[in-house]
Design a protein around this motif. Structure first.
Motif, PDB file in Angstrom:
ATOM      1  N   GLU A  34       2.472 -89.841  57.037  1.00  0.00           N
ATOM      2  CA  GLU A  34       1.284 -90.155  58.005  1.00  0.00           C
ATOM      3  C   GLU A  34       0.275 -91.163  57.277  1.00  0.00           C
ATOM      4  OE1 GLU A  34       2.826 -85.947  58.350  1.00  0.00           O
ATOM      5  OE2 GLU A  34       2.084 -87.078  56.315  1.00  0.00           O
ATOM      6  N   ASN A  35      -0.013 -91.082  55.793  1.00  0.00           N
ATOM      7  CA  ASN A  35      -0.820 -92.036  55.341  1.00  0.00           C
ATOM      8  C   ASN A  35      -0.383 -93.244  55.163  1.00  0.00           C
ATOM      9  OD1 ASN A  35      -2.850 -89.808  54.975  1.00  0.00           O
ATOM     10  ND2 ASN A  35      -2.035 -89.449  53.070  1.00  0.00           N
ATOM     11  N   LYS A  36       1.187 -93.395  54.938  1.00  0.00           N
ATOM     12  CA  LYS A  36       1.639 -94.834  54.853  1.00  0.00           C
ATOM     13  C   LYS A  36       1.561 -95.311  56.133  1.00  0.00           C
ATOM     14  CE  LYS A  36       4.935 -93.168  51.315  1.00  0.00           C
ATOM     15  NZ  LYS A  36       6.452 -93.030  51.119  1.00  0.00           N
ATOM     16  N   LEU A  58      -6.677 -92.308  62.600  1.00  0.00           N
ATOM     17  CA  LEU A  58      -6.928 -91.202  62.225  1.00  0.00           C
ATOM     18  C   LEU A  58      -6.090 -90.068  61.486  1.00  0.00           C
ATOM     19  CD1 LEU A  58      -9.550 -89.333  61.467  1.00  0.00           C
ATOM     20  CD2 LEU A  58      -9.396 -88.401  63.725  1.00  0.00           C
ATOM     21  N   VAL A  59      -6.157 -89.691  60.375  1.00  0.00           N
ATOM     22  CA  VAL A  59      -5.039 -88.700  59.692  1.00  0.00           C
ATOM     23  C   VAL A  59      -5.923 -87.322  59.630  1.00  0.00           C
ATOM     24  CG1 VAL A  59      -3.287 -87.925  57.944  1.00  0.00           C
ATOM     25  CG2 VAL A  59      -3.402 -90.537  58.746  1.00  0.00           C
ATOM     26  N   PRO A  60      -5.913 -86.663  60.529  1.00  0.00           N
ATOM     27  CA  PRO A  60      -6.856 -85.360  60.241  1.00  0.00           C
ATOM     28  C   PRO A  60      -6.481 -84.718  59.166  1.00  0.00           C
ATOM     29  CG  PRO A  60      -6.156 -85.581  62.395  1.00  0.00           C
ATOM     30  CD  PRO A  60      -5.198 -86.551  61.650  1.00  0.00           C
ATOM     31  N   THR A  61      -7.337 -84.501  57.838  1.00  0.00           N
ATOM     32  CA  THR A  61      -7.064 -83.532  56.907  1.00  0.00           C
ATOM     33  C   THR A  61      -8.272 -82.674  56.620  1.00  0.00           C
ATOM     34  OG1 THR A  61      -7.953 -85.195  55.232  1.00  0.00           O
ATOM     35  CG2 THR A  61      -5.578 -85.528  55.535  1.00  0.00           C
ATOM     36  N   GLN A  62      -7.796 -81.934  55.751  1.00  0.00           N
ATOM     37  CA  GLN A  62      -8.958 -80.850  55.367  1.00  0.00           C
ATOM     38  C   GLN A  62      -8.788 -80.427  53.964  1.00  0.00           C
ATOM     39  OE1 GLN A  62      -8.736 -76.679  57.015  1.00  0.00           O
ATOM     40  NE2 GLN A  62     -11.060 -76.932  57.436  1.00  0.00           N
ATOM     41  N   ASP A  63      -9.957 -80.172  53.174  1.00  0.00           N
ATOM     42  CA  ASP A  63     -10.088 -80.223  51.578  1.00  0.00           C
ATOM     43  C   ASP A  63      -9.534 -78.713  51.490  1.00  0.00           C
ATOM     44  OD1 ASP A  63     -10.796 -82.549  51.115  1.00  0.00           O
ATOM     45  OD2 ASP A  63     -12.800 -81.942  50.754  1.00  0.00           O
ATOM     46  N   LYS A  78      -2.999 -82.114  55.342  1.00  0.00           N
ATOM     47  CA  LYS A  78      -2.848 -82.582  56.577  1.00  0.00           C
ATOM     48  C   LYS A  78      -3.018 -81.362  57.698  1.00  0.00           C
ATOM     49  CE  LYS A  78      -0.272 -86.384  55.052  1.00  0.00           C
ATOM     50  NZ  LYS A  78      -0.032 -86.113  53.822  1.00  0.00           N
ATOM     51  N   ILE A  79      -3.903 -81.563  58.744  1.00  0.00           N
ATOM     52  CA  ILE A  79      -4.068 -80.520  59.695  1.00  0.00           C
ATOM     53  C   ILE A  79      -2.675 -80.494  60.567  1.00  0.00           C
ATOM     54  CG2 ILE A  79      -5.288 -79.631  61.625  1.00  0.00           C
ATOM     55  CD1 ILE A  79      -7.701 -80.806  60.008  1.00  0.00           C
ATOM     56  N   PHE A  80      -2.205 -81.720  61.061  1.00  0.00           N
ATOM     57  CA  PHE A  80      -1.176 -81.904  61.746  1.00  0.00           C
ATOM     58  C   PHE A  80      -0.195 -82.811  61.318  1.00  0.00           C
ATOM     59  CE2 PHE A  80      -5.016 -81.781  64.838  1.00  0.00           C
ATOM     60  CZ  PHE A  80      -4.746 -80.385  65.388  1.00  0.00           C
ATOM     61  N   PRO A  81       0.783 -81.866  60.287  1.00  0.00           N
ATOM     62  CA  PRO A  81       1.649 -82.825  59.445  1.00  0.00           C
ATOM     63  C   PRO A  81       2.670 -83.524  60.596  1.00  0.00           C
ATOM     64  CG  PRO A  81       1.596 -80.532  58.497  1.00  0.00           C
ATOM     65  CD  PRO A  81       0.823 -80.595  59.804  1.00  0.00           C
ATOM     66  N   GLN A 133     -17.059 -75.776  53.767  1.00  0.00           N
ATOM     67  CA  GLN A 133     -16.651 -75.247  52.674  1.00  0.00           C
ATOM     68  C   GLN A 133     -15.009 -75.217  52.541  1.00  0.00           C
ATOM     69  OE1 GLN A 133     -18.686 -71.885  51.036  1.00  0.00           O
ATOM     70  NE2 GLN A 133     -17.493 -71.724  49.266  1.00  0.00           N
ATOM     71  N   PRO A 134     -14.613 -75.839  51.285  1.00  0.00           N
ATOM     72  CA  PRO A 134     -12.990 -75.910  51.418  1.00  0.00           C
ATOM     73  C   PRO A 134     -12.569 -74.528  50.880  1.00  0.00           C
ATOM     74  CG  PRO A 134     -14.066 -76.894  49.329  1.00  0.00           C
ATOM     75  CD  PRO A 134     -15.149 -76.544  50.128  1.00  0.00           C
ATOM     76  N   THR A 135     -11.289 -74.037  51.693  1.00  0.00           N
ATOM     77  CA  THR A 135     -10.707 -72.932  51.393  1.00  0.00           C
ATOM     78  C   THR A 135      -9.378 -72.951  50.430  1.00  0.00           C
ATOM     79  OG1 THR A 135      -9.381 -73.092  53.150  1.00  0.00           O
ATOM     80  CG2 THR A 135     -11.582 -71.828  53.718  1.00  0.00           C
ATOM     81  N   PHE A 136      -9.183 -71.709  49.971  1.00  0.00           N
ATOM     82  CA  PHE A 136      -7.918 -71.820  49.157  1.00  0.00           C
ATOM     83  C   PHE A 136      -6.656 -72.281  50.038  1.00  0.00           C
ATOM     84  CE2 PHE A 136     -10.830 -69.993  46.171  1.00  0.00           C
ATOM     85  CZ  PHE A 136     -10.565 -70.463  44.995  1.00  0.00           C
ATOM     86  N   LYS A 137      -5.762 -73.044  49.598  1.00  0.00           N
ATOM     87  CA  LYS A 137      -4.488 -73.029  49.925  1.00  0.00           C
ATOM     88  C   LYS A 137      -3.811 -71.838  49.557  1.00  0.00           C
ATOM     89  CE  LYS A 137      -0.662 -76.437  50.250  1.00  0.00           C
ATOM     90  NZ  LYS A 137      -0.119 -77.728  49.900  1.00  0.00           N
ATOM     91  N   GLN A 138      -3.329 -71.097  50.314  1.00  0.00           N
ATOM     92  CA  GLN A 138      -2.902 -69.675  50.129  1.00  0.00           C
ATOM     93  C   GLN A 138      -1.644 -69.897  49.341  1.00  0.00           C
ATOM     94  OE1 GLN A 138      -3.359 -66.793  52.999  1.00  0.00           O
ATOM     95  NE2 GLN A 138      -2.011 -65.457  51.808  1.00  0.00           N
ATOM     96  N   VAL A 139      -1.458 -69.200  47.902  1.00  0.00           N
ATOM     97  CA  VAL A 139      -0.445 -69.423  47.096  1.00  0.00           C
ATOM     98  C   VAL A 139       0.027 -67.953  46.990  1.00  0.00           C
ATOM     99  CG1 VAL A 139      -0.933 -71.340  46.055  1.00  0.00           C
ATOM    100  CG2 VAL A 139      -1.901 -69.455  45.274  1.00  0.00           C
TER     101      VAL A 139
END
Length: 193
Positions: A34-36, A58-63, A78-81, A133-139
């Motif tokens: 997407e970014n490329k 626009l490449v929609p992303t979220q922290d 990325k919100i929509f990979p 507020q950024p949320t944790f990427k669930q691991v």
């Protein structure tokens, strides 16, 4: 929704078009490119002087906060990979400029025609991406077996009972004196086994 791969010819749907007739379209890309694709498209816009035809990419992303090696890292997720949004005046030249970028597979649309999305939908996506507020990427997930690596219960093994992603906390059931006891820990204090 189908992926449209043939050239657009009909320009009748302009009810939400901005002053120059530009509309938002969804472009399908190879996942992870997407970014490329966005960078290549922006370069092509400048080199071919398409600024009046292709207005915004626009490449929609979220922290998100990711934990790697015991450290919190803020990453852009990325919100929509596999998809980017392009605001453009759709004609044969602008369509071809986008469609020939390496990594683009197609426009998203109905049948063989790219279908625009509303400005309201794009505004909602942008608001979601800019959530305060950024949320944790669930691991961690419920029932994961984990080892506690920090704090008074270091080296204990337990099972995840619940996950509070927003706070970055987990409840782990630890066997203490033969009884399962819930212990609330920070994501940094545990690791998956």
């Amino acid at each position: 929704m189908n992926d449209a791969t043939e050239q657009p010819l009909d320009q009748n749907n302009t009810d939400e078009a901005s002053g120059n007739g530009a509309r938002w379209y969804v472009v399908h890309t190879y996942s992870g490119h997407e970014n490329k694709v966005a960078a290549a498209l922006k370069q092509k816009i400048g080199s071919e002087h398409l600024e009046d035809k292709i207005v915004e990419v626009l490449v929609p992303t979220q922290d998100k906060i990711e934990i790697k090696g015991g450290k919190k890292l803020t990453v852009k997720e990325k919100i929509f990979p596999g998809y980017i949004l392009v605001k453009m005046v759709l004609d044969d030249n602008s369509w071809l400029a986008v469609r020939t970028i390496q990594g683009v597979t197609s426009f998203v649309g109905i049948g063989n025609k790219p279908t625009p999305i509303s400005d309201t939908e794009v505004a909602t996506i942008v608001r979601f991406a800019e959530a305060e507020q950024p949320t944790f990427k669930q691991v961690f997930t419920v029932s994961d077996t984990v080892k506690i690596v920090d704090g008074p219960f270091a080296d204990f093994i337990g099972k995840v009972d619940s996950v509070d992603e927003e706070r970055g906390k987990v409840k782990v059931l630890v066997s203490i004196f033969g009884r399962e006891t819930p212990v609330e820990l920070d994501f940094l204090q545990i690791q998956k086994i």
